[in-house]
Write a protein that holds these residues in place. Structure first.
Motif: not given
Length: 69
Positions: A1-20
């Motif tokens: 992940m790029p340095a300094g990234a601000k993690v917003l949310l982890a959630r499902e998208q279909g049957n996959n798990i994603c981090v935005w």
């Protein structure tokens, strides 16, 4: 992940798990660690910052995502 990234949310998208996250795509990459705990499973007393919950397979599997301190 790029340095300094601000993690917003982890959630499902279909049957996959994603981090935005908000990122600078030109920043140098860095390793970030996340922990995932299924509902009803053991977890530490202080798991870190909760970044979201994902419910997969119509809610049959529920996972909680944390970024340790």
């Amino acid at each position: 992940m790029p340095a300094g990234a601000k993690v917003l949310l982890a959630r499902e998208q279909g049957n996959n798990i994603c981090v935005w996250a908000e990122v600078d795509p030109n920043a140098n990459p860095m390793i970030r660690q996340f922990a995932v705990y299924g509902t009803g499973n053991p977890m530490p007393a202080n798991p870190g910052r909760c970044i979201g919950t994902a419910m997969l397979f119509n809610g049959a599997a529920v996972y909680h995502f944390y970024e340790p301190h």
